[in-house]
Design a protein around this motif. Sequence first.
Motif, PDB file in Angstrom:
ATOM      1  N   ASN A 199       0.855  -1.188   0.000  1.00 33.83           N
ATOM      2  CA  ASN A 199       0.000   0.000   0.000  1.00 33.83           C
ATOM      3  C   ASN A 199       0.890   1.237   0.000  1.00 33.83           C
ATOM      4  O   ASN A 199       1.788   1.365   0.831  1.00 33.83           O
ATOM      5  N   TYR A 200       0.645   2.150  -0.948  1.00 29.22           N
ATOM      6  CA  TYR A 200       1.429   3.380  -1.021  1.00 29.22           C
ATOM      7  C   TYR A 200       0.480   4.560  -1.117  1.00 29.22           C
ATOM      8  O   TYR A 200      -0.497   4.537  -1.869  1.00 29.22           O
ATOM      9  N   GLY A 201       0.760   5.606  -0.332  1.00 23.00           N
ATOM     10  CA  GLY A 201      -0.077   6.792  -0.404  1.00 23.00           C
ATOM     11  C   GLY A 201       0.604   7.987   0.215  1.00 23.00           C
ATOM     12  O   GLY A 201       1.652   7.875   0.873  1.00 23.00           O
ATOM     13  N   GLN A 202      -0.007   9.166   0.010  1.00 23.78           N
ATOM     14  CA  GLN A 202       0.477  10.379   0.641  1.00 23.78           C
ATOM     15  C   GLN A 202      -0.632  11.413   0.639  1.00 23.78           C
ATOM     16  O   GLN A 202      -1.647  11.271  -0.057  1.00 23.78           O
ATOM     17  N   TYR A 203      -0.438  12.460   1.420  1.00 24.04           N
ATOM     18  CA  TYR A 203      -1.421  13.533   1.496  1.00 24.04           C
ATOM     19  C   TYR A 203      -1.178  14.537   0.374  1.00 24.04           C
ATOM     20  O   TYR A 203      -0.045  14.977   0.152  1.00 24.04           O
ATOM     21  N   GLU A 204      -2.244  14.856  -0.331  1.00 21.21           N
ATOM     22  CA  GLU A 204      -2.236  15.903  -1.358  1.00 21.21           C
ATOM     23  C   GLU A 204      -3.360  16.859  -0.988  1.00 21.21           C
ATOM     24  O   GLU A 204      -4.529  16.547  -1.147  1.00 21.21           O
ATOM     25  N   THR A 205      -3.002  18.028  -0.478  1.00 23.46           N
ATOM     26  CA  THR A 205      -3.999  18.848   0.182  1.00 23.46           C
ATOM     27  C   THR A 205      -3.718  20.331   0.052  1.00 23.46           C
ATOM     28  O   THR A 205      -2.569  20.741  -0.151  1.00 23.46           O
ATOM     29  N   SER A 206      -4.769  21.100   0.159  1.00 22.41           N
ATOM     30  CA  SER A 206      -4.683  22.555   0.282  1.00 22.41           C
ATOM     31  C   SER A 206      -5.123  22.889   1.703  1.00 22.41           C
ATOM     32  O   SER A 206      -6.276  22.677   2.065  1.00 22.41           O
ATOM     33  N   VAL A 207      -4.208  23.387   2.505  1.00 18.50           N
ATOM     34  CA  VAL A 207      -4.447  23.529   3.938  1.00 18.50           C
ATOM     35  C   VAL A 207      -5.428  24.660   4.207  1.00 18.50           C
ATOM     36  O   VAL A 207      -5.149  25.814   3.904  1.00 18.50           O
ATOM     37  N   GLN A 208      -6.552  24.314   4.788  1.00 22.78           N
ATOM     38  CA  GLN A 208      -7.640  25.268   5.000  1.00 22.78           C
ATOM     39  C   GLN A 208      -7.241  26.369   5.972  1.00 22.78           C
ATOM     40  O   GLN A 208      -6.704  26.114   7.040  1.00 22.78           O
ATOM     41  N   GLY A 209      -7.520  27.627   5.555  1.00 24.27           N
ATOM     42  CA  GLY A 209      -7.362  28.761   6.453  1.00 24.27           C
ATOM     43  C   GLY A 209      -5.932  29.205   6.685  1.00 24.27           C
ATOM     44  O   GLY A 209      -5.687  30.044   7.563  1.00 24.27           O
ATOM     45  N   ILE A 210      -4.970  28.672   5.923  1.00 21.11           N
ATOM     46  CA  ILE A 210      -3.568  29.071   6.088  1.00 21.11           C
ATOM     47  C   ILE A 210      -3.034  29.534   4.727  1.00 21.11           C
ATOM     48  O   ILE A 210      -2.556  28.714   3.937  1.00 21.11           O
ATOM     49  N   PRO A 211      -3.125  30.825   4.424  1.00 16.42           N
ATOM     50  CA  PRO A 211      -2.570  31.301   3.155  1.00 16.42           C
ATOM     51  C   PRO A 211      -1.049  31.212   3.153  1.00 16.42           C
ATOM     52  O   PRO A 211      -0.402  31.297   4.209  1.00 16.42           O
ATOM     53  N   ARG A 212      -0.481  31.008   1.970  1.00 12.14           N
ATOM     54  CA  ARG A 212       0.973  30.872   1.853  1.00 12.14           C
ATOM     55  C   ARG A 212       1.628  32.231   2.066  1.00 12.14           C
ATOM     56  O   ARG A 212       1.285  33.229   1.410  1.00 12.14           O
ATOM     57  N   ALA A 213       2.571  32.301   3.008  1.00 15.66           N
ATOM     58  CA  ALA A 213       3.282  33.542   3.294  1.00 15.66           C
ATOM     59  C   ALA A 213       4.523  33.635   2.414  1.00 15.66           C
ATOM     60  O   ALA A 213       5.284  32.680   2.283  1.00 15.66           O
ATOM     61  N   THR A 214       4.727  34.804   1.832  1.00 10.18           N
ATOM     62  CA  THR A 214       5.882  35.003   0.950  1.00 10.18           C
ATOM     63  C   THR A 214       6.915  35.952   1.541  1.00 10.18           C
ATOM     64  O   THR A 214       7.992  36.112   0.983  1.00 10.18           O
ATOM     65  N   GLY A 215       6.582  36.572   2.665  1.00  7.90           N
ATOM     66  CA  GLY A 215       7.526  37.497   3.279  1.00  7.90           C
ATOM     67  C   GLY A 215       6.855  38.323   4.355  1.00  7.90           C
ATOM     68  O   GLY A 215       5.706  38.102   4.728  1.00  7.90           O
ATOM     69  N   VAL A 216       7.615  39.304   4.847  1.00 10.88           N
ATOM     70  CA  VAL A 216       7.131  40.203   5.893  1.00 10.88           C
ATOM     71  C   VAL A 216       6.866  41.566   5.267  1.00 10.88           C
ATOM     72  O   VAL A 216       7.709  42.113   4.532  1.00 10.88           O
ATOM     73  N   ALA A 217       5.695  42.119   5.568  1.00  5.98           N
ATOM     74  CA  ALA A 217       5.351  43.452   5.062  1.00  5.98           C
ATOM     75  C   ALA A 217       6.206  44.500   5.779  1.00  5.98           C
ATOM     76  O   ALA A 217       6.412  44.424   6.996  1.00  5.98           O
ATOM     77  N   THR A 218       6.732  45.471   5.026  1.00 11.82           N
ATOM     78  CA  THR A 218       7.577  46.515   5.608  1.00 11.82           C
ATOM     79  C   THR A 218       7.027  47.883   5.273  1.00 11.82           C
ATOM     80  O   THR A 218       6.296  48.070   4.287  1.00 11.82           O
ATOM     81  N   GLY A 219       7.405  48.851   6.102  1.00 12.57           N
ATOM     82  CA  GLY A 219       7.002  50.230   5.875  1.00 12.57           C
ATOM     83  C   GLY A 219       8.035  50.984   5.071  1.00 12.57           C
ATOM     84  O   GLY A 219       9.004  50.415   4.555  1.00 12.57           O
ATOM     85  N   ALA A 220       7.859  52.307   5.024  1.00  9.74           N
ATOM     86  CA  ALA A 220       8.754  53.150   4.226  1.00  9.74           C
ATOM     87  C   ALA A 220      10.180  53.114   4.749  1.00  9.74           C
ATOM     88  O   ALA A 220      11.133  53.292   3.991  1.00  9.74           O
ATOM     89  N   ASN A 221      10.335  52.836   6.053  1.00 12.94           N
ATOM     90  CA  ASN A 221      11.683  52.791   6.634  1.00 12.94           C
ATOM     91  C   ASN A 221      12.316  51.413   6.558  1.00 12.94           C
ATOM     92  O   ASN A 221      13.382  51.175   7.123  1.00 12.94           O
ATOM     93  N   GLY A 222      11.633  50.478   5.873  1.00 13.77           N
ATOM     94  CA  GLY A 222      12.151  49.129   5.738  1.00 13.77           C
ATOM     95  C   GLY A 222      11.932  48.258   6.942  1.00 13.77           C
ATOM     96  O   GLY A 222      12.388  47.106   6.969  1.00 13.77           O
ATOM     97  N   GLN A 223      11.247  48.784   7.964  1.00 14.46           N
ATOM     98  CA  GLN A 223      10.983  48.020   9.168  1.00 14.46           C
ATOM     99  C   GLN A 223       9.675  47.214   9.021  1.00 14.46           C
ATOM    100  O   GLN A 223       8.734  47.657   8.344  1.00 14.46           O
ATOM    101  N   PRO A 224       9.619  46.010   9.628  1.00 14.25           N
ATOM    102  CA  PRO A 224       8.394  45.205   9.538  1.00 14.25           C
ATOM    103  C   PRO A 224       7.199  45.957  10.115  1.00 14.25           C
ATOM    104  O   PRO A 224       7.315  46.652  11.136  1.00 14.25           O
ATOM    105  N   LEU A 225       6.063  45.803   9.456  1.00 16.62           N
ATOM    106  CA  LEU A 225       4.818  46.382   9.936  1.00 16.62           C
ATOM    107  C   LEU A 225       4.182  45.467  10.970  1.00 16.62           C
ATOM    108  O   LEU A 225       4.216  44.235  10.830  1.00 16.62           O
ATOM    109  N   LEU A 226       3.593  46.072  11.988  1.00 16.26           N
ATOM    110  CA  LEU A 226       2.979  45.304  13.060  1.00 16.26           C
ATOM    111  C   LEU A 226       1.489  45.127  12.826  1.00 16.26           C
ATOM    112  O   LEU A 226       0.788  46.052  12.371  1.00 16.26           O
TER     113      LEU A 226
END
Length: 877
Positions: A199-226
């Motif tokens: 028997n062979y298998g694996q999970y193939e799924t789109s995780v509910q309620g967790i959008p893919r993060a690509t980075g941290v949002a920053t402001g004009a001073n380059g600092q992360p936004l809170l």
Amino acid sequence: MRRSTGRFGLVSSIAVAAALLPASAMAQDLPPQDVATEAAPDADPGSEIIITGTRRADRTVADSPVPIDVISAESLQTTGFTETNRVLNQLVPSFNFPQPSITDGTDTVRPATLRGLSPDQTLVLVNGKRRHTTALLNINGSVGRGSAAVDINMIPSIALQRVEVLRDGAAAQYGSDAIAGVINFQLSDAREGGRITVNYGQYETSVQGIPRATGVATGANGQPLLAPDGTYQLLTDGDRDASDGETITVAGIVGLPLGAEGHLTIAAEYQDRGLTNRTGYDPRRQYNLVGGLADPRELTFDRLSHRYGDAATQDMKLFVNAGLPITDAVELYAFGSYNYRDGQSGAFYRLANDSRNVPAIYPDGFLPLINTDLEDAAGTVGIRGEVGDGFRYDLSGGTAKNRFDFLISNTLNRSYGALPTQRLAYDSGGLRYTQTVANLDLSKDLAVGFLSDLTVSGGLEYRRETFQLRAGDPQSYNQGPIAGPSGAQGFPGIAPVIGGQRVDQLRSRDNWSAYVELDADVSDILSVQLAGRYEDYSDFGSDWNGKVAARFEPIQGIAIRGAASTGFRAPSLQQQFFAASATNNVGGILLETVTLPVDNPIAIALGATPLDAETSVSYSAGVVFSAIPRLNVTVDVYQVSIDDRIVVTDNLTANRAATATNPGRAIAQILDAAGFTATNAARFFVNGVDTRTRGLDAVATYRLDIGRARVNATAGYNYNETRIDNVLAAPGPLANVPGLVLFGRQESLRLTDGQPRSKINLGLDVDVDWIGITARTNRYGRVLAAGADQFGDVELEPKWITDLEVRANLIDRVTLAVGANNLFDEYPTNLPVGVGVDPVTGAARNYPATNYVATFSNFSPFGFNGRFVYARAALTF
């Protein structure tokens, strides 16, 4: 990263091949047959002979005065899951198998429950003999917290002929633990033929309620936004997809002749299951500020840093079942098992700025890995037969041992800092449990007066249990030369002395029991069952239990039935003598917290007393309908009242600050007066609550033929509600502590709302010539996941989970199948994150930061992994 199968994988593969391939060669000359012995395909549901809940030789499912389910070997095999617990969760309405994560050893030994009660309140049998529990005590935040239960996943489904699930109290017949019911795993006894599956298998799924993060949002001073809750705002892009949990299972069973009429049946399984990870992206600040500004590494840190999901495991399972008739009336029998499991799961990630980290060693923080090493062996031998005029006997003896060790890697002991003596991996100790059982069962069918059939049974049982803690490496628990948290991060080592008491000594107990049972057909329409049992334990004393059950069928095919019984569950040795010590961060203050045996001096100073047995009173009543050929319908209501349930107290935290208030100040005064001035927090087991569980079970099975198609349809429903009737008053000096909470709201809700209030199982099997289809859908009802305070609860909404399999016999004796579990990729309700709204005051509140990374509740009754796709090939010979 996936662990290499390494030496264990190679050895296990060789072992499976060695066990099965030569045996299969020996069997090639024998006529092929299905290994599992089932009722004829066209037989009426309910016509199967049962051996659980009665000692008569001719009692069927439909004739039983108490509800019992019979799960066939075929039903166990038509699914992508090869873990027996997961399969039963799909098939039995009153069976619940949550799959928690970040719960230490419970990640790899997950307990299951019946009728919403505790895992240790269901008795598990193999071939009608008591199965041993694991050494592990489930002490973390899972369903069944505080229990030590049988690891059902050690029993490979391919080794089974069938499973009988008795849904009624049966302590008067079988002894301790049978409060919720009995699950009896019957091993195959084939003497020819066999089956090998891959028997062979694996999970193939789109995780509910967790959008893919690509980075941290920053402001004009380059600092992360809170964000409003003080975490960093993350940039997102689409959904988070996952392909993981790759699982390969190779299993086989072969039946061999032993003498002229005997059998030797060997079953083996090797499973390599990869980890799954459903964690969210961690938006918290990871590094200390640099000159009041965020560390530049905040922008590049991989925020998918935690591990939350199934542990990676490798399993080797071997079961042997043998029987050899000596004469026409005497048979020798033996069965045994050997299991080995290697598991790996994660603790919570230690951030780079965490006080438990040493940045010189882990500049970006670290994820402690909990590696578990489990070995289990069991064996039973016996003789049974008949003497005189129909006098049946069964004399047997069995022994079992379970070993569970914790090996922690990718870790450190903070109190050793960056000294040369610092280590990054530890043996944190382990647990040991053994059980030895001897049984003598006697029964005879009698003709007595007006009774049409009467079976009288009686017997004796002796059982000895031992439990022992094994201390870890000294540095895994020691306080080093640097002030701060001590012990291996992720899982501190077990110290030989905790709370001033040596905790690694061997603990043991013995018990003797005797029972008598009467099972009579008073007439053609009325049957009655009576049972009584006496138990005597060396640790807590003796107990009497009784049961009466009856079935009345005034109209052929329509019967009513009912039962009343008392029961008990002896406190486990694990609950009495488990001990652990850890340094916890509570409100920013490091506290030395200990879990103590009830005979520990600190626990005694706080009011601990020896544990007593849990006692129960159970009632059930139902209707059986079998008037229509091939249709069987049962509806049963039940009530189980349990007194003195054994629970672990909340942390009893001492506060020695000059400004301290109660209850922390009063607890500190109690500990200081007893001379325990270094103890900051403690907990122990108590007979803490009385509960009442009421519910309803309904099961329908229908078999029919439509042309060349054979159709089996099943439907099941369970409704279950538990309430707490009484909470133990604080014992000893704790009774005078103002504001003390001995058994808090989180633990109360775990008992009353931590499992589905209702569950529906629907199944359809259709076989036409060479092709077959299995469709199942299960509805898991509402669950309430308790939060850290009265406004932090999360209601897990009801969910339908659908499975589908298509299989075909394209080549002689070869079956190929493809399918999906959780076909529509359903997930439980997400835990809330960020700023929420207080449902009472309407004010804003912050949810726990850990909700970002532990994204789903451990109470989810179907886990939180998503869609599992699989393919299976099976060879029958």
